[in-house]
Motif scaffolding. Structure first.
Motif, mmCIF file in Angstrom:
data_model
loop_
_atom_site.group_PDB
_atom_site.id
_atom_site.type_symbol
_atom_site.label_atom_id
_atom_site.label_comp_id
_atom_site.label_asym_id
_atom_site.label_seq_id
_atom_site.Cartn_x
_atom_site.Cartn_y
_atom_site.Cartn_z
ATOM 1 N N UNK A 242 0.826 -1.201 0.000
ATOM 2 C CA UNK A 242 0.000 0.000 0.000
ATOM 3 C C UNK A 242 0.864 1.257 0.000
ATOM 4 N N UNK A 243 0.718 2.078 -1.028
ATOM 5 C CA UNK A 243 1.541 3.281 -1.154
ATOM 6 C C UNK A 243 1.280 4.247 -0.007
ATOM 7 N N UNK A 244 0.016 4.440 0.342
ATOM 8 C CA UNK A 244 -0.312 5.343 1.442
ATOM 9 C C UNK A 244 0.304 4.896 2.747
ATOM 10 N N UNK A 245 0.332 3.595 2.982
ATOM 11 C CA UNK A 245 0.943 3.051 4.195
ATOM 12 C C UNK A 245 2.426 3.387 4.253
ATOM 13 N N UNK A 246 3.109 3.253 3.116
ATOM 14 C CA UNK A 246 4.532 3.577 3.078
ATOM 15 C C UNK A 246 4.775 5.075 3.236
ATOM 16 N N UNK A 247 3.934 5.874 2.645
ATOM 17 C CA UNK A 247 4.091 7.327 2.789
ATOM 18 C C UNK A 247 3.962 7.747 4.246
ATOM 19 N N UNK A 248 3.013 7.157 4.956
ATOM 20 C CA UNK A 248 2.844 7.483 6.372
ATOM 21 C C UNK A 248 4.002 6.956 7.207
ATOM 22 N N UNK A 249 4.530 5.783 6.845
ATOM 23 C CA UNK A 249 5.672 5.233 7.589
ATOM 24 C C UNK A 249 6.900 6.125 7.450
ATOM 25 N N UNK A 250 7.181 6.568 6.219
ATOM 26 C CA UNK A 250 8.321 7.461 6.017
ATOM 27 C C UNK A 250 8.107 8.802 6.725
ATOM 28 N N UNK A 251 6.874 9.303 6.668
ATOM 29 C CA UNK A 251 6.577 10.575 7.335
ATOM 30 C C UNK A 251 6.743 10.438 8.854
ATOM 31 N N UNK A 252 6.319 9.317 9.400
ATOM 32 C CA UNK A 252 6.437 9.084 10.844
ATOM 33 C C UNK A 252 7.909 8.948 11.245
ATOM 34 N N UNK A 253 8.708 8.250 10.430
ATOM 35 C CA UNK A 253 10.128 8.110 10.723
ATOM 36 C C UNK A 253 10.822 9.471 10.692
ATOM 37 N N UNK A 254 10.456 10.306 9.718
ATOM 38 C CA UNK A 254 11.033 11.656 9.644
ATOM 39 C C UNK A 254 10.634 12.490 10.855
ATOM 40 N N UNK A 255 9.364 12.385 11.238
ATOM 41 C CA UNK A 255 8.883 13.183 12.371
ATOM 42 C C UNK A 255 9.558 12.769 13.676
#
Length: 261
Positions: A242-255
């Motif tokens: 799921x692309x959205x799942x990966x986008x949120x994972x990367x965003x969470x790691x950055x945050x």
């Protein structure tokens, strides 16, 4: 992680590429003495990649012979059968070859297409990836459960986030079947994100932005900081592609990383 290419997650791969990749995994397992999920014969499909290319060449040669012979009959004798033979026979011959190759390759890729897509996604973005590996050594609440021989980690993708280790994977566990039958005492799996944060209190990591990402209604996650790691758990049924799942994972790691810099 910026400029991520998500195309491999949404692109259906060629079955022959998947079969070849599975065979490479099987050979690696064989070299290290490990009987992994790629070791099964897949209904005889593992051998397919080795002969599909050769078979395709011979099928093409025969199709060309039929075409030349058919046109020779048509031009030299004017027989309509030459046209049928020159056009119909090659098409039917190539179609039969394609169906045979597909019937041999398809069993080898059963259950391996999605892992291949995930590994292709990792390769395209310079990330480390492993389809199946041993259980994690992290100390969060989902780890170390079940029996030692019944714990496994799969669909692992790892990277460095601002100099800190980060990974996304699924941890699965099983406590074994009870002697008297029935359901196991403890069995399950969980997709997680782990970011190395060092020796810091949890309140300093879970900022308002981090909490906002955790509370995303499309993918709510539970989090904790244990033994120097920020861990976010998805107890739903996440799709590793799921692309959205990966986008949120990367965003969470950055945050999370931004709170420590």
């Amino acid at each position: 992680m910026n400029d991520i290419d998500y195309t491999p997650l949404t692109t259906e791969p060629d079955a022959r590429d998947v079969a070849r990749w599975r065979e490479s995994v099987r050979r690696h397992d064989e070299a290290i003495g490990h009987h992994g999920p790629a070791s099964g014969d897949g209904g005889g499909g593992n051998a397919a990649p080795a002969w599909v290319g050769v078979a395709f060449i011979w099928w093409t040669i025969v199709a060309l012979i039929c075409t030349v012979a058919g046109w020779w009959i048509l031009l030299s004798e004017g027989a309509a059968s030459g046209l049928i033979f020159g056009l119909g026979a090659p098409v039917l011959w190539l179609l039969s070859g394609w169906l045979l190759a597909r019937s041999r390759v398809q069993p080898a890729v059963e259950g391996w297409t999605e892992p291949y897509q995930l590994m292709a996604f990792a390769r395209a973005n310079g990330l480390e990836s492993v389809p199946v590996t041993g259980p994690s050594e992290l100390r969060g609440r989902i780890f170390g459960r079940g029996l030692a021989g019944n714990r496994v980690r799969h669909d692992l993708v790892a990277w460095t986030q601002d100099g800190r280790q980060a990974e996304v994977a699924t941890e699965s566990w099983h406590s074994g079947n009870p002697p008297g039958g029935g359901r196991p005492e403890d069995a399950g799996s969980c997709r997680y994100l782990a970011v190395q944060v060092g020796d810091v209190p949890e309140d300093s990591v879970v900022t308002e932005e981090v909490q906002r990402l955790l509370d995303d209604p499309a993918e709510p996650r539970e989090a904790e900081v244990v033994d120097g790691w920020f861990l976010a758990y998805d107890f739903g049924d996440p799709d590793p592609l799921d692309v959205g799942d990966w986008q949120r994972s990367f965003a969470l790691a950055r945050a999370v990383s931004a709170t420590l810099n």
